[in-house]
Design an enzyme around this catalytic site. Structure first.
Site, PDB file in Angstrom:
ATOM      1  CE  LYS A  53      -3.788  -2.509   2.163  1.00  0.00           C
ATOM      2  NZ  LYS A  53      -4.541  -3.169   3.222  1.00  0.00           N
ATOM      3  CD  GLN A  97      -3.573  -4.648   6.257  1.00  0.00           C
ATOM      4  OE1 GLN A  97      -3.335  -3.646   5.581  1.00  0.00           O
ATOM      5  NE2 GLN A  97      -3.835  -5.805   5.739  1.00  0.00           N
ATOM      6  CG  ASP A 120     -10.036  -0.255   5.358  1.00  0.00           C
ATOM      7  OD1 ASP A 120      -9.592  -0.648   4.233  1.00  0.00           O
ATOM      8  OD2 ASP A 120      -8.872  -0.385   6.278  1.00  0.00           O
TER       9      ASP A 120
HETATM   10  N1  GUN Z   1      -6.911  -6.894   5.621  1.00  0.00           N
HETATM   11  C1  GUN Z   1      -7.289  -7.697   4.540  1.00  0.00           C
HETATM   12  N2  GUN Z   1      -8.006  -6.718   3.819  1.00  0.00           N
HETATM   13  C2  GUN Z   1      -8.056  -5.633   4.200  1.00  0.00           C
HETATM   14  C3  GUN Z   1      -8.460  -4.253   3.666  1.00  0.00           C
HETATM   15  O1  GUN Z   1      -9.204  -4.014   2.719  1.00  0.00           O
HETATM   16  N3  GUN Z   1      -8.597  -3.153   4.635  1.00  0.00           N
HETATM   17  C4  GUN Z   1      -7.810  -3.478   6.143  1.00  0.00           C
HETATM   18  N4  GUN Z   1      -7.766  -2.406   6.697  1.00  0.00           N
HETATM   19  N5  GUN Z   1      -7.128  -4.553   6.045  1.00  0.00           N
HETATM   20  C5  GUN Z   1      -7.439  -5.679   5.453  1.00  0.00           C
END
Ligand code: GUN
Length: 294
Positions: A53, A97, A120
């Site tokens: 990311k 995350q 998110d």
């Molecule tokens: N863990 C797996 N997919 C995601 C996501 O889209 N956002 C976040 N914050 N954690 C994740």
């Protein structure tokens, strides 16, 4: 059947290309989009995701902050960091995350994120906006990426029966809302671990979305010939022939299912690359909203 292999890498590059010019314009007007990515703990898969990311931000010219906190970080310390980021004008998007270590109350953490920075789309305000079809909210990145793939490949959703396997807050539930919305007009069934006759139900789907985290669950008997299959699964399975000792497979038994479909997403290279592209899109959207462009 002449199966179309839906190329998520190619589509994600197109999304990023479009974003690059928007970011350029924002920067010329004095606004640089900014994303803060927070990781608590040392989960190896999460570390990979967080690094990807941050790298995606760098490639697009988005300002980023990466916060890696030790596993023993308390709920209070994490909330304090979020509060700081909520008030940091350089930051338009905040992502914690998932999953955090077990002593962290994830729902309570999400509630602390300013909904305007919740890229998110996990905050109840944004969940409500999705349900209410209010486009000012943020939609979770993976289902948003699935919708982008359907659009890119001109796959009609109107009047189609979509079956989603999985009812998670990250994928299944938001995907159901997107497909049933007045934009997409599909008829949606959400299946889960207690659904009876799952294969028979899935075989009625024109669009089948697999998001359960069970490697190879969807076999040929789950799929109506000509259906579109979106495989959201990212599962590690042991494979001693690979240097890392594992390989990544989806929820769909690809070799068996692909010949039956009109279109299918492979794993890797299907839905996966779209998630980060849509996170970048949500961050740009947050920045535009904060500077009054939207
Ligand atoms: N863990 C797996 N997919 C995601 C996501 O889209 N956002 C976040 N914050 N954690 C994740």
């Amino acid at each position: 059947m002449n199966t179309i292999i839906i190329d998520g890498k190619h589509t994600s590059e197109r999304v990023r290309r479009n974003l690059r010019s928007v970011i350029e314009q924002l920067k010329q007007a004095g606004h640089t989009p900014g994303l803060a990515v927070v990781l608590v703990g040392e989960d190896p898969a999460s570390q990979v995701y967080v690094n990807s990311k941050v790298k995606a931000c760098e490639e697009l010219g988005i300002y980023s902050q990466k916060w890696v906190m030790p596993t023993e970080t308390s709920q209070e310390e994490l909330v304090q960091l979020i509060d700081r980021l909520n008030h940091d004008d350089r930051i338009h998007g905040i992502l914690v995350q998932s999953p955090p270590p077990p002593h962290i109350d994830e729902a309570a953490v999400v509630l602390c994120i300013d909904p305007r920075k919740d890229v998110d789309g996990f905050h109840p305000v944004n969940v409500a906006k999705l349900v209410m079809e209010d486009s000012s909210g943020f939609v979770p990145c993976t289902p948003l990426g699935c919708m982008e793939l359907l659009k890119e490949y001109g796959i009609e959703t109107k009047g189609k029966h979509a079956v989603i396997i999985g009812r998670s807050m990250i994928v299944g539930k938001p995907m159901a809302h997107l497909l049933m919305s007045k934009q997409a007009n599909a008829t949606v069934t959400v299946a889960h671990s207690r659904t009876t006759n799952l294969a028979d139900l899935c075989r009625t789907a024109d669009i089948l979305v697999a998001a359960v985290g069970r490697p190879g669950l969807v076999t040929a008997q789950y799929v109506k010939p000509g259906a579109v299959v979106l495989d959201v699964g990212i599962n590690r399975v042991e494979d001693p022939t690979r240097p890392r000792g594992y390989r990544i497979v989806g929820d769909v038994n690809y070799d068996e299912v692909a010949p039956l479909c009109s279109a299918i997403t492979p794993v890797p290279g299907g839905v996966g690359p779209m998630t980060i592209a849509m996170l970048m899109a949500n961050t740009v959207k947050a920045c535009r909203a904060s500077c009054g462009v939207d």
